[in-house]
Design a protein around this motif. Structure first.
Motif, PDB file in Angstrom:
ATOM      1  N   GLU A  72       0.795  -1.222   0.000  1.00 53.08           N
ATOM      2  CA  GLU A  72       0.000   0.000   0.000  1.00 53.08           C
ATOM      3  C   GLU A  72       0.829   1.274   0.000  1.00 53.08           C
ATOM      4  OE1 GLU A  72      -2.249  -0.375   3.596  1.00 53.08           O
ATOM      5  OE2 GLU A  72      -3.429  -2.065   2.845  1.00 53.08           O
ATOM      6  N   ASP A  73       2.128   1.187   0.288  1.00 53.40           N
ATOM      7  CA  ASP A  73       2.897   2.400   0.571  1.00 53.40           C
ATOM      8  C   ASP A  73       4.346   2.284   0.073  1.00 53.40           C
ATOM      9  OD1 ASP A  73       4.069   4.678   1.687  1.00 53.40           O
ATOM     10  OD2 ASP A  73       3.202   4.356   3.677  1.00 53.40           O
ATOM     11  N   ARG A  74       4.592   2.778  -1.127  1.00 53.14           N
ATOM     12  CA  ARG A  74       5.943   2.712  -1.697  1.00 53.14           C
ATOM     13  C   ARG A  74       6.941   3.503  -0.857  1.00 53.14           C
ATOM     14  NH1 ARG A  74       7.199   3.726  -7.945  1.00 53.14           N
ATOM     15  NH2 ARG A  74       6.239   1.682  -8.059  1.00 53.14           N
ATOM     16  N   GLU A  75       6.526   4.618  -0.287  1.00 48.60           N
ATOM     17  CA  GLU A  75       7.438   5.408   0.549  1.00 48.60           C
ATOM     18  C   GLU A  75       7.889   4.617   1.773  1.00 48.60           C
ATOM     19  OE1 GLU A  75       8.992   8.263  -0.212  1.00 48.60           O
ATOM     20  OE2 GLU A  75       8.001   7.987  -2.142  1.00 48.60           O
ATOM     21  N   LEU A  76       7.007   3.802   2.320  1.00 46.47           N
ATOM     22  CA  LEU A  76       7.378   2.925   3.433  1.00 46.47           C
ATOM     23  C   LEU A  76       8.434   1.926   2.976  1.00 46.47           C
ATOM     24  CD1 LEU A  76       7.031   1.795   6.322  1.00 46.47           C
ATOM     25  CD2 LEU A  76       5.173   0.373   5.395  1.00 46.47           C
ATOM     26  N   VAL A  77       8.253   1.350   1.800  1.00 46.22           N
ATOM     27  CA  VAL A  77       9.236   0.412   1.251  1.00 46.22           C
ATOM     28  C   VAL A  77      10.597   1.088   1.147  1.00 46.22           C
ATOM     29  CG1 VAL A  77       9.901  -0.932  -0.781  1.00 46.22           C
ATOM     30  CG2 VAL A  77       7.521  -0.947   0.002  1.00 46.22           C
ATOM     31  N   LEU A  78      10.635   2.300   0.607  1.00 44.41           N
ATOM     32  CA  LEU A  78      11.900   3.014   0.433  1.00 44.41           C
ATOM     33  C   LEU A  78      12.528   3.359   1.780  1.00 44.41           C
ATOM     34  CD1 LEU A  78      10.925   5.321  -2.553  1.00 44.41           C
ATOM     35  CD2 LEU A  78      12.283   3.217  -2.610  1.00 44.41           C
ATOM     36  N   ALA A  79      11.716   3.807   2.725  1.00 51.32           N
ATOM     37  CA  ALA A  79      12.239   4.153   4.055  1.00 51.32           C
ATOM     38  C   ALA A  79      12.807   2.922   4.754  1.00 51.32           C
ATOM     39  CB  ALA A  79      11.136   4.796   4.903  1.00 51.32           C
ATOM     40  N   GLN A  80      12.094   1.805   4.678  1.00 50.38           N
ATOM     41  CA  GLN A  80      12.586   0.604   5.350  1.00 50.38           C
ATOM     42  C   GLN A  80      13.746  -0.037   4.593  1.00 50.38           C
ATOM     43  OE1 GLN A  80       9.219  -1.875   6.577  1.00 50.38           O
ATOM     44  NE2 GLN A  80       9.252  -0.765   8.514  1.00 50.38           N
ATOM     45  N   ALA A  81      13.822   0.162   3.296  1.00 49.88           N
ATOM     46  CA  ALA A  81      14.987  -0.315   2.542  1.00 49.88           C
ATOM     47  C   ALA A  81      16.233   0.440   2.991  1.00 49.88           C
ATOM     48  CB  ALA A  81      14.760  -0.141   1.047  1.00 49.88           C
ATOM     49  N   ARG A  82      16.121   1.764   3.132  1.00 43.93           N
ATOM     50  CA  ARG A  82      17.255   2.547   3.630  1.00 43.93           C
ATOM     51  C   ARG A  82      17.624   2.112   5.048  1.00 43.93           C
ATOM     52  NH1 ARG A  82      14.113   6.617   1.378  1.00 43.93           N
ATOM     53  NH2 ARG A  82      13.497   7.288   3.467  1.00 43.93           N
ATOM     54  N   ASP A  83      16.624   1.874   5.872  1.00 44.98           N
ATOM     55  CA  ASP A  83      16.873   1.428   7.247  1.00 44.98           C
ATOM     56  C   ASP A  83      17.610   0.091   7.256  1.00 44.98           C
ATOM     57  OD1 ASP A  83      16.590   1.859  10.073  1.00 44.98           O
ATOM     58  OD2 ASP A  83      15.007   0.333  10.078  1.00 44.98           O
ATOM     59  N   ALA A  84      17.213  -0.812   6.377  1.00 42.90           N
ATOM     60  CA  ALA A  84      17.873  -2.118   6.297  1.00 42.90           C
ATOM     61  C   ALA A  84      19.339  -1.967   5.894  1.00 42.90           C
ATOM     62  CB  ALA A  84      17.136  -3.019   5.306  1.00 42.90           C
ATOM     63  N   VAL A  85      19.608  -1.126   4.911  1.00 42.40           N
ATOM     64  CA  VAL A  85      20.993  -0.900   4.479  1.00 42.40           C
ATOM     65  C   VAL A  85      21.785  -0.257   5.616  1.00 42.40           C
ATOM     66  CG1 VAL A  85      22.477   0.346   2.849  1.00 42.40           C
ATOM     67  CG2 VAL A  85      20.388  -0.788   2.029  1.00 42.40           C
ATOM     68  N   ASP A  86      21.174   0.714   6.296  1.00 39.79           N
ATOM     69  CA  ASP A  86      21.847   1.387   7.413  1.00 39.79           C
ATOM     70  C   ASP A  86      22.182   0.419   8.541  1.00 39.79           C
ATOM     71  OD1 ASP A  86      21.627   3.825   6.077  1.00 39.79           O
ATOM     72  OD2 ASP A  86      19.874   4.484   7.245  1.00 39.79           O
ATOM     73  N   HIS A  87      21.436  -0.667   8.666  1.00 36.91           N
ATOM     74  CA  HIS A  87      21.653  -1.644   9.727  1.00 36.91           C
ATOM     75  C   HIS A  87      22.461  -2.863   9.257  1.00 36.91           C
ATOM     76  CE1 HIS A  87      18.601   0.671  11.852  1.00 36.91           C
ATOM     77  NE2 HIS A  87      19.089   0.118  12.948  1.00 36.91           N
ATOM     78  N   THR A  88      23.183  -2.696   8.155  1.00 33.75           N
ATOM     79  CA  THR A  88      24.035  -3.758   7.624  1.00 33.75           C
ATOM     80  C   THR A  88      25.486  -3.305   7.702  1.00 33.75           C
ATOM     81  OG1 THR A  88      22.259  -4.432   6.118  1.00 33.75           O
ATOM     82  CG2 THR A  88      24.484  -5.244   5.625  1.00 33.75           C
TER      83      THR A  88
END
Length: 101
Positions: free
Chosen positions: A31-47
């Protein structure tokens, strides 16, 4: 109706010093592409550098090259490399993001 980013559980709460996968294909992601992008950045930041994260994105958004790659380039530039891995049987897409050392 899109979920508030504040009410959606984070994709991770810890830093990963190994390779791992982030599930970004739940119904609220569809439902929310912006959520996908925000959580993708969060995932990269936590790697941690030297590892990769597989970003598994919802099929409703189409191929990640149409929206995710530009976001990764803007956020990380040369600090990450990414590659398309495959489309899942459920219709989602897997993009592997290598965090450079």
């Amino acid at each position: 109706m899109t979920a508030s980013h504040d009410t959606v559980e984070p994709v991770t709460e810890r830093t990963h010093d190994n390779s791992w996968s982030a599930n970004l294909e739940k119904p609220h992601h569809a439902e929310d592409r912006e959520l996908v992008l925000a959580q993708a950045r969060d995932a990269v930041d936590h790697t941690e550098p030297g590892n990769h994260v597989n970003l598994v994105t919802h099929g409703d958004h189409g191929h990640p090259e149409t929206y995710l790659y530009e976001e990764l380039d803007a956020a990380y530039g040369d600090a990450v490399d990414y590659e398309y891995v495959e489309q899942c049987g459920c219709g989602g897409h897997v993009t592997r993001v290598h965090v450079d050392q």
